[in-house]
Design a protein around this motif. Structure first.
Motif, PDB file in Angstrom:
ATOM      1  N   THR A  58      46.001  57.031  -2.388  1.00 56.86           N
ATOM      2  CA  THR A  58      47.450  56.643  -2.375  1.00 56.86           C
ATOM      3  C   THR A  58      48.112  57.692  -2.521  1.00 56.86           C
ATOM      4  OG1 THR A  58      46.951  55.020  -3.844  1.00 56.86           O
ATOM      5  CG2 THR A  58      49.400  55.788  -3.865  1.00 56.86           C
ATOM      6  N   ALA A  59      47.865  59.212  -2.900  1.00 54.36           N
ATOM      7  CA  ALA A  59      48.622  60.523  -2.177  1.00 54.36           C
ATOM      8  C   ALA A  59      48.200  60.001  -0.700  1.00 54.36           C
ATOM      9  CB  ALA A  59      47.997  61.397  -2.892  1.00 54.36           C
ATOM     10  N   ARG A  60      47.118  60.132  -0.376  1.00 50.14           N
ATOM     11  CA  ARG A  60      47.112  60.387   1.694  1.00 50.14           C
ATOM     12  C   ARG A  60      47.237  59.244   2.064  1.00 50.14           C
ATOM     13  NH1 ARG A  60      41.053  59.915   2.780  1.00 50.14           N
ATOM     14  NH2 ARG A  60      40.466  60.336   1.349  1.00 50.14           N
ATOM     15  N   LYS A  62      50.323  57.977   1.454  1.00 53.09           N
ATOM     16  CA  LYS A  62      51.798  57.863   1.813  1.00 53.09           C
ATOM     17  C   LYS A  62      51.971  60.070   2.547  1.00 53.09           C
ATOM     18  CE  LYS A  62      52.858  57.106  -2.821  1.00 53.09           C
ATOM     19  NZ  LYS A  62      53.453  57.699  -4.469  1.00 53.09           N
ATOM     20  N   ARG A  63      51.043  59.731   2.314  1.00 52.40           N
ATOM     21  CA  ARG A  63      51.534  61.794   3.184  1.00 52.40           C
ATOM     22  C   ARG A  63      51.220  61.121   4.732  1.00 52.40           C
ATOM     23  NH1 ARG A  63      47.383  65.212   4.524  1.00 52.40           N
ATOM     24  NH2 ARG A  63      45.855  64.449   2.988  1.00 52.40           N
ATOM     25  N   LEU A  65      51.832  58.381   6.145  1.00 55.01           N
ATOM     26  CA  LEU A  65      52.747  57.393   6.815  1.00 55.01           C
ATOM     27  C   LEU A  65      54.282  58.110   6.755  1.00 55.01           C
ATOM     28  CD1 LEU A  65      53.869  54.507   6.811  1.00 55.01           C
ATOM     29  CD2 LEU A  65      54.830  54.819   4.616  1.00 55.01           C
ATOM     30  N   ASN A  66      54.472  59.562   5.973  1.00 54.30           N
ATOM     31  CA  ASN A  66      55.670  60.060   5.813  1.00 54.30           C
ATOM     32  C   ASN A  66      55.547  61.117   7.313  1.00 54.30           C
ATOM     33  OD1 ASN A  66      56.790  59.630   3.458  1.00 54.30           O
ATOM     34  ND2 ASN A  66      56.165  61.649   2.606  1.00 54.30           N
TER      35      ASN A  66
END
Length: 87
Positions: A58-60, A62-63, A65-66
């Motif tokens: 999930t963290a990867r 999100k990064r 996508l940003n």
């Protein structure tokens, strides 16, 4: 009368004695807490790993996508600048 003597004795305790007494009462509680926190079964370990990998993924995501959003904003600004100066 016995309780009165115990209260007086506790009142006369020094700080170091009081702290030592508190540590002794806390140590058995900490030992019991540490043994219950450990997962003993394979299923519990697998579940914990799954939760960790889901959080990492999930963290990867999100990064990434940003980064994609920032790249699109920069590309739109470049296109507007090209159309403004060429047109």
């Amino acid at each position: 009368m016995d309780n009165k003597q115990q209260d007086e004795q506790q009142a006369r305790m020094s700080r170091s004695q009081y702290r030592q007494q508190q540590r002794q009462t806390e140590q058995p509680n900490e030992a019991a807490e540490n043994t219950t926190d450990r997962p003993y079964s394979r299923k519990a370990v697998a579940s914990q790993r799954h939760d960790e990998t889901v959080a990492e993924k999930t963290a990867r995501l999100k990064r990434r996508l940003n980064i994609a959003i920032i790249a699109l904003i920069v590309a739109i600004i470049i296109v507007y600048l090209i159309l403004f100066y060429v047109g």
